[in-house]
Design an enzyme around this catalytic site. Structure first.
Site: not given
Length: 470
Positions: A223, A257
């Site tokens: 990720e 993010c």
């Protein structure tokens, strides 16, 4: 800023002892039953519930995070993930019956979801509690054991995790390994063969993790990040768009993010929308945002100094002030960025928002493709044709229409990247599948066995197979 206890590297002896203990525990089939998995998920929730105040206090010391933001993004998020998993776990664990072609008669087929084994979960510093433990929820649900490595950049919450977990879990099932990532992660991955590795973090470190995993053919979920764009079409509610972009960009001071990394605004509404953004930021954080208790600080001095260099690029049209003592930077809007600037090339990961304009959808698409495969993508428009134009043409991990960041909070949606922004996904059932091996089973009856499918073959054998496989 409160001084934290130093993060100490877990010695090699402990790493090996924990790994071997978990390997034995898993091989004894201890983790496979529904009752065991359910009990561990409930225990994890109990641990969080019993220590909410300590968790919020630790995150406040590391980040200056306001309690409301901490609860929503770090604690409440995990409650939702655990509750959703508990609600659906029994059905996820059931073997899935699938169809079987006539050529295999008399047979039936199914998929069994079996746990992978000993898993390694490496957490990031930006949401150091939630992003560490959400994959743990998935790994437990799938029936694995877990070794977790908290981030060294947030010592207060990481030390708290290291303190709490042994009070609730045996190390043979769930253990914490502490230390500098660049030291202990290679030690863990090169000296032991894990059955799955889950990493959340930067693209450069993700490449290193992927390489170490590949050397032992270990499956890895990555990720990562990227420059996630937000497009503001001329046909949208500018006030609502400004609120939702400000919220998504500035939660955790932009250290998210999936935060909008930059804005692409239709040139017809650019000035009007920037005005809305200015007004919204002041509404949310006041005329002196660095004084606001609702704006988090930057995680450490290194990141703070890096973000300050961005303020020298382009033209600041709003904000730009900073507080060195508090390690805070005002929400800042910057125009005039060129392709040579760092703000164009690098993921910002802070409260700085570059603004670009476009005339046509084709021009906007060409601009986005200069930083391909973002983790997230956002489009604000009331025009369905415009919405579909970008959703059909931009490759990204996940996103929202007329909103930002909220897609990752829906456990019904897989969350993950694509290409440069990551590999694999999790949350909800996607997380269960990420940590499971889908074992395929075809079971054939013995009461009938067609002779003509075996040698020696003749003309009738060919006629039969052509009928069955046409």
């Amino acid at each position: 800023m409160k001084e934290a206890s130093a993060i100490v590297n877990s010695p090699l002896e402990k790493q090996s002892a924990v790994f071997q203990a978990q390997k034995s525990f898993f091989n004894n089939q201890e983790t496979k039953s529904y009752d065991f998995r359910k009990a561990q998920l409930l225990r994890l929730k109990e641990m969080i519930k019993a220590n909410e105040q300590d968790i919020m206090s630790a995150l406040a010391k590391d980040f200056g995070k306001p309690n409301f933001e901490t609860y929503v993004t770090e604690i409440g998020f995990l409650y939702d993930e655990i509750n959703y998993t508990l609600k659906h776990l029994k059905s996820w664990m059931k073997p899935k019956k699938v169809g079987t072609g006539l050529v295999h008669f008399p047979s039936k087929s199914k998929i069994i979801y079996e746990p992978k084994g000993v898993t390694l979960i490496i957490g990031p510093w930006n949401y150091p509690f939630q992003l560490l433990l959400a994959p743990v929820v998935a790994s437990i649900a799938a029936g694995n054991t877990c070794i977790i490595k908290p981030p060294e950049e947030t010592p207060h919450i990481s030390n708290l995790v290291a303190k709490l977990f042994p009070q609730y879990f045996n190390e043979e099932f769930l253990a914490v390994i502490m230390g500098e990532g660049k030291v202990v992660v290679p030690e863990l991955m090169q000296n032991h063969r894990f059955d799955h590795v889950f990493f959340t973090g930067s693209v450069p470190v993700g490449r290193i993790i992927a390489k170490m995993a590949a050397e032992q053919l270990v499956p890895a979920t990555l990720e990562l990040g990227g420059k996630s764009p937000a497009i503001i079409d001329e046909k949208t509610n500018l006030t609502v768009a400004a609120r939702r972009i400000t919220f998504g960009k500035l939660i955790n001071a932009g250290q998210t993010c999936v935060a909008p990394d930059y804005l692409l605004i239709n040139e017809k509404i650019k000035d009007a929308f920037v005005d809305e953004l200015r007004a919204t930021i002041m509404e949310f954080y006041g005329i002196s945002p660095t004084e606001s208790k609702d704006l988090a600080q930057i995680v450490n001095q290194k990141r703070y100094d890096k973000l300050k260099t961005y303020l020298k690029e382009g033209k600041i049209v709003f904000g730009g002030a900073f507080d060195d003592e508090k390690r805070k930077i005002e929400p800042t809007i910057i125009e005039g960025i060129t392709e040579k600037d760092s703000l164009f090339q690098e993921e910002v990961f802070g409260p700085i928002l570059p603004v670009f304009t476009y005339k046509t959808n084709e021009e906007a698409l060409e601009f986005i493709q200069k930083n391909p495969d973002p983790l997230a993508f956002y489009i604000f428009t009331s025009n369905k044709k415009t919405e579909n134009y970008f959703l059909d043409r931009v490759r990204f991990g996940g996103g929202s229409v007329n909103n930002t960041i909220v897609h990752l909070a829906n456990p019904e949606l897989p969350f993950g990247g694509v290409g440069n922004s990551g590999n694999g996904s999790y949350h909800g059932r996607a997380g269960f599948l990420a940590f499971s091996n889908e074992k395929s089973i075809l079971k054939s009856g013995t009461w009938f066995d067609l002779r003509k499918k075996y040698p020696p073959f003749d003309q009738n054998s060919m006629k039969m197979i052509r009928f069955l496989m046409k």
